[in-house]
Design an enzyme around this catalytic site. Sequence first.
Site, PDB file in Angstrom:
ATOM      1  N   GLY A   1       1.652   4.832   2.132  1.00  0.00           N
ATOM      2  CA  GLY A   1       1.475   5.607   3.358  1.00  0.00           C
ATOM      3  C   GLY A   1       1.576   7.091   3.079  1.00  0.00           C
ATOM      4  O   GLY A   1       1.671   7.521   1.929  1.00  0.00           O
ATOM      5  N   GLY A   2       1.554   7.868   4.160  1.00  0.00           N
ATOM      6  CA  GLY A   2       1.542   9.321   4.019  1.00  0.00           C
ATOM      7  C   GLY A   2       2.783   9.868   3.352  1.00  0.00           C
ATOM      8  O   GLY A   2       2.749  10.940   2.790  1.00  0.00           O
ATOM      9  N   MET A   3       3.915   9.149   3.370  1.00  0.00           N
ATOM     10  CA  MET A   3       5.145   9.716   2.835  1.00  0.00           C
ATOM     11  C   MET A   3       5.880   8.727   1.934  1.00  0.00           C
ATOM     12  O   MET A   3       7.073   8.870   1.696  1.00  0.00           O
ATOM     13  CB  MET A   3       6.059  10.168   3.979  1.00  0.00           C
TER      14      MET A   3
ATOM     15  N   LYS B   1       8.569   0.474   4.944  1.00  0.00           N
ATOM     16  CA  LYS B   1       7.920   1.729   4.558  1.00  0.00           C
ATOM     17  C   LYS B   1       8.983   2.656   3.991  1.00  0.00           C
ATOM     18  O   LYS B   1       9.873   3.110   4.725  1.00  0.00           O
ATOM     19  CB  LYS B   1       7.217   2.367   5.754  1.00  0.00           C
TER      20      LYS B   1
ATOM     21  N   ASP C   1      -4.414   9.789  13.439  1.00  0.00           N
ATOM     22  CA  ASP C   1      -5.003   9.280  12.195  1.00  0.00           C
ATOM     23  C   ASP C   1      -5.696   7.946  12.456  1.00  0.00           C
ATOM     24  O   ASP C   1      -5.526   6.979  11.713  1.00  0.00           O
ATOM     25  CB  ASP C   1      -3.926   9.132  11.124  1.00  0.00           C
TER      26      ASP C   1
ATOM     27  N   GLY D   1       0.834  -1.193   0.000  1.00  0.00           N
ATOM     28  CA  GLY D   1       0.000   0.000   0.000  1.00  0.00           C
ATOM     29  C   GLY D   1       0.861   1.233   0.000  1.00  0.00           C
ATOM     30  O   GLY D   1       2.083   1.183  -0.150  1.00  0.00           O
TER      31      GLY D   1
ATOM     32  N   VAL E   1       4.663   1.172   0.955  1.00  0.00           N
ATOM     33  CA  VAL E   1       4.896   0.087   1.911  1.00  0.00           C
ATOM     34  C   VAL E   1       4.938  -1.217   1.130  1.00  0.00           C
ATOM     35  O   VAL E   1       4.058  -1.489   0.300  1.00  0.00           O
ATOM     36  CB  VAL E   1       3.793   0.032   2.983  1.00  0.00           C
TER      37      VAL E   1
END
Length: 862
Positions: free
Chosen positions: A93-95, A113, A206, A91, A98
């Site tokens: 992530g915010g930055m 990540k 979050d 997937g 992953v």
Amino acid sequence: MASNDWRRVEELFHAALELGREERDDYLASACSGDETLRREVESLVTSYESQQSFIERPALTLGMQVISEGLTEPLTGKAIGHYKILRPLGRGGMGHVYLAEDTKLERDVALKFLANRFFDDEWAREQLTKEARAVAKLEHENICTVYDIEEIDGYNFIVMHYVEGETLGESMRGGPLPSERVLDLAEQMAGALAAAHARGVVHRDIKPQNVVVTPEGKAKVLDFGLAKFVRQQQELAVAVADANQTSTAGLVIGTVAYMSPEQVRAEAVDHRTDIFSFGIVLHEMLCGTNPFRREGVEDILRAIKEDDPPAPHAETSDATREGLRRVALRCLEKERGLRYQTAAELLQDLREVRGERERERDEARRAATHAPTPWGRRRFALALVALVAVALAAFVAYFKQPTTHTLAVLPFANESGDASLDYLSEGLAQNMTRNLSRLSELKVKPQRLVSIYKDAGVDPAEAARQLGVESVLVGKLVRKDEALYLDAYLVNADGKRLWFDTFEVRMAEVIRLQDDVARGVVTGLRLSLPGDDAQRLARHQTNDAEALRLYMLGQYYWTRRNKENIRTAIRHFHEAVERDPLFAQAHAALADSYVFLPTVAFGHENTADMYAKARAAAKRALEIDNLSCEAHMALGVVMMRHDWDWAGAEAQFRKAIELKPDSASPHYWYSQLLMITGRADEALRESELNRKYDPFSSPAVLNVARAHYFARRYGAAADICHEELAKNPDNDGALYILGLSYWHLGARRDAVETLQRMYAVNPIYAAAALGHIYGKTGREVDALAVLGTLEERSKDRPVPAQEKAIIYIGLGDKNRAFAYLEEAYEERFPSLISLLVEPLFDDLRTDPRYLDLASRMNLNP
């Protein structure tokens, strides 16, 4: 555009999102200061963001960063980076991305990540990644995804995390609302994770169904603390808010839109309570299948979060558990932070209450099913009614002829397993059984310290019962059978009759249930009726986390054997226990009780302010959880006495602790010391004797009586007690110290010097002040200065308390240096300075105005 310009782009991007179209144009014209390239970049990002169709399910920061990094991350599947082999993407992530990878060195699957490629040379982004890893690496909890490492290999920066198999909570809810029992289980696990994180000063910010993975075994794992931010503890929230205002990016809104808190929507500084609001949204969704603030557009969602009351959670079916969970959800969703649960620990406590209600409901249903009368049974009941009245009357009379209170002692459990490392477990089980059974109104249980003499004594249980003056004793033995560990437990009365016996396999994961089973056996064997709330009291646990309980028992084992090394080991285990279960009041109180020993000569001179700040915080946390904790009131009293010099406040805490547990030894110990230092000698002696009465085999309790006599200037009595103690333990430092000083004040100078020299040879730091003082008094100035030299040499490794040097200079007749060092002790608030008025070693200073001034500043009245 240079990579380090992207931070400015991001700031303007988030700020612009909060404005209307006309306001946005004016803002960008001003903020970009004529830099058209910068302005066009931000406007492009905003346009791309507003064209997204799936914005409800994606974090605002993620969207912005994804727009920036779109198409920039190279495919990594099949690539080997260091000893990690990339298997497949998991997937985004915010930055960054992953991936699932194989750690070929340790032969395990991990999640990696990665930071997006564009930001590998961005110092700010690299810093965020490092902060994320450090934040999560501090969180060790069974419901938090573990971070193993942070790596920088071949130009790649990434975090190595535990790979959790399962489906997200969002995927679990695709079929609609979840069953009540499953909601409760998952909610407790998630709240436990948040409580552990918040206890470490970490806010998730979050919380959403996509950030919770549910394993096939039903274990919830909270993922991605990547947006976590450190804040101070609740008592310092005002400072935390100020710090957040200084460090937050202007207008930055973090978190998935539909799961934001009102303060996130308003771009305000956030604290732990933002997670509680988001948790409430998730809980609501688990109960009824829908997000309470879902609307057609993003502006409507944000407005609903800020202004609309959430609908009461509803479902097709209802039960007591679901009703309790609804109440919890609605309190989490209060708009005003002050009306929500103030901590995740408080939230977790309410969820446990819901579980307790569910268990009671089930028990009542089982009892009703078991005793439901048949039609024939109803007729028989009617026919027998008159006879039953007569029988009931006879039973009523007989009942009140019987004693209503039983007496019991829990003998120290024996460790016959052949494994000495389990000594802590046998001791801890016996102590916990004493504590748990003491809650019953029909049972008077002897304090554990009163029965400690029977450890390893091989005494006959019936004889022990007679000697202790109790009706019966509980005996336990840890044994090995076929490689498994078992507890043999039995109940014996004073006549030698066995009232109950059972054998239990000991599994640490089920040790709490084991204790419950033994307690039920005792209730059965003694035929207790458990009136009133006794059943609930017996079922109430200080912790439901078996590992937290194990760590607490380990801590207690080392604490009872405290020395310089063991006291620190105990603190480490108590810390680990509260990290596992932040609601474990006993462990918090034990931490407080441990910290107060560290700023002393005997246990290694730690910084007084630091240790007492930690002790105060731990004691107050324990009282927040359980205001009826004797240990927590006692610990807070110690802080007030030894550091705050708040004599009235300390006395109130000690008296409350004694009221809660009159036969607990420790509160009497500390209260006697308060009475000593405030000049109430007769009361101090009475309390010290009570302490010895309830802890008769403890050396500290015996020496506390000797100290009370010494401060009351009854030197002969103090010396006699020390002689008795030294006959049992010739190397007892505390007894040698008091004996040496008692000899000195009795005029036996040679005996005083010989006793303190004997002690000095083994423990020079502890004996130095008294011996140096006597050397100075007897004209042995060179020897006194040599002792001072020893202290100075030792202070290179660990600071030596200034008060110790002051005592030597008093003996040397140098009052100026003595007062200079006493001022240092005052500034430090060195705990032993509280004996200023009653310590005979200070007698030479009493007529000096500086002495009276010092006493006055310490709130002492000469």
